[in-house]
Design an enzyme around this catalytic site. Structure first.
Site, PDB file in Angstrom:
ATOM      1  N   ASP A  43       1.027  -1.372   0.342  1.00 21.46           N
ATOM      2  CA  ASP A  43       0.133   0.017  -0.217  1.00 21.46           C
ATOM      3  C   ASP A  43       0.979   1.273  -0.229  1.00 21.46           C
ATOM      4  OD1 ASP A  43      -2.738   1.427   0.560  1.00 21.46           O
ATOM      5  OD2 ASP A  43      -1.889   1.788   2.431  1.00 21.46           O
TER       6      ASP A  43
ATOM      7  N   ASP B 296      -0.463   5.164   0.904  1.00 23.10           N
ATOM      8  CA  ASP B 296      -0.535   6.284   1.839  1.00 23.10           C
ATOM      9  C   ASP B 296      -0.468   5.561   3.096  1.00 23.10           C
ATOM     10  OD1 ASP B 296      -2.080   8.790   0.098  1.00 23.10           O
ATOM     11  OD2 ASP B 296      -2.600   6.973  -0.406  1.00 23.10           O
TER      12      ASP B 296
ATOM     13  N   ARG C 182     -15.189  12.347  -1.718  1.00 23.30           N
ATOM     14  CA  ARG C 182     -13.580  12.608  -1.024  1.00 23.30           C
ATOM     15  C   ARG C 182     -13.446  13.449  -2.436  1.00 23.30           C
ATOM     16  NH1 ARG C 182     -10.097   9.281   1.780  1.00 23.30           N
ATOM     17  NH2 ARG C 182     -11.207   7.755   0.261  1.00 23.30           N
TER      18      ARG C 182
END
Length: 304
Positions: A92, A94, A137
């Site tokens: 991953d 972030d 978002r």
């Protein structure tokens, strides 16, 4: 006594910036597992192996070691000794390979970081579904100039310590590394290149000229796509299940972590840390090298 095919290895790992793993701590931890436990130092003050011969339950070994360490800032990874070295690594991005959430940094430019961060946190904890949360978002970012991405990459994003060494050491020993993110290609491209990944996969933001359209291309790369990437690459390279490793911190990483031979929760949300094969709460990303049995001398040196 020589290790058996069923031997477990428990790797004790401290943060290199705080090398608290003394010989006394290693000896005490070994004693908690029995007098036949073999010890070997991987990096003085930072990492050591304890080899537990015979059959055993990894979680039971881990529990005994946690009790023996009594709250010391030392991580524990317990796994089969014979299959610890990995040939495929998925990560991953972030809050794992970098210290930030890219979408939150984008939102800061439109004065919505607090609102977007709250949605991000709920999604990473698994309280709301990842895909609709991402659409919500991204919609808030409509009309944001795309050129802010370069500024964010250069001034706001920090690589997690140990990440470059992890990827480049594994690749130097023949492994393949893929950065797989629920974030965006605008970030995974430059970040993947900085760290040294073989490839990157993530979501594509739709542009209207030089601004963000407030939409993301479908289908969204989330939990199931991360899992599918692991399976695809494992089959492409004809690897066994145990030859794979994945690392992440959020709920959308859970399926990928569960399918990997070693799934590691890095500074993770509680539900992720509880479900993963191993958890890293104190050390940096070089912990994933020590977990594979690499010594300090084998780690590829990289710029700070």
């Amino acid at each position: 006594m020589a290790p058996s095919r069923n031997s477990l290895v428990a790797t004790l790992i401290a943060n290199p910036s705080r090398p608290v793993l003394t010989d006394e701590i290693v000896a005490s931890a070994a004693a908690s597992l029995g007098h036949e436990t073999e010890r070997s130092v991987l990096a003085r003050g930072i990492a050591a192996d304890l080899i537990v011969s015979g059959s055993g339950e990894a979680k039971a070994v881990e529990a005994r070691l946690r009790a023996a360490l009594d709250g010391q800032p030392i991580d524990i990874v317990v796994q089969p000794l014979a299959t610890r070295r990995k040939r495929l690594f998925l990560a991953d991005m972030d809050s794992t390979m970098i210290g930030q959430e890219c979408i939150d940094e984008l939102a800061d430019y439109v004065g919505l970081k607090k609102e977007v961060s709250e949605i991000t946190e709920r999604a990473m904890r698994g309280e709301i579904a990842f895909e609709p949360a991402l659409r919500e978002r991204v919609a808030l970012l409509k009309n944001l100039p795309v050129n802010v991405v370069d500024e964010i990459v250069e001034t706001r994003l920090t690589l997690t310590p140990g990440g470059r060494a992890l990827v480049q050491t594994m690749r130097a020993h023949g492994a393949y590394a893929c950065l797989v993110s629920g974030g965006f290609t605008l970030f995974t491209g430059p970040i993947g290149a900085k760290i040294g990944f073989d490839e990157h996969r993530s979501n594509r933001l739709i542009l209207e000229g030089e601004t963000l359209a407030g939409m993301v291309e479908e289908p969204i790369l989330g939990r199931e796509a991360k899992l599918a990437t692991l399976i695809e690459l494992r089959e492409r390279f004809n690897l066994a299940h145990h030859e794979t490793m994945a690392v992440g911190d959020g709920a959308n990483d859970l399926a990928m972590l569960g399918e990997a031979g070693l799934g590691v929760a890095f500074r993770a949300k509680p539900a992720v840390a509880a479900a993963a094969h191993a958890r890293i709460d104190h050390a940096d990303l070089s912990a994933l090298l020590y977990a594979q049995g690499y010594t300090a001398e084998e780690i590829v040196a990289t710029p700070a």
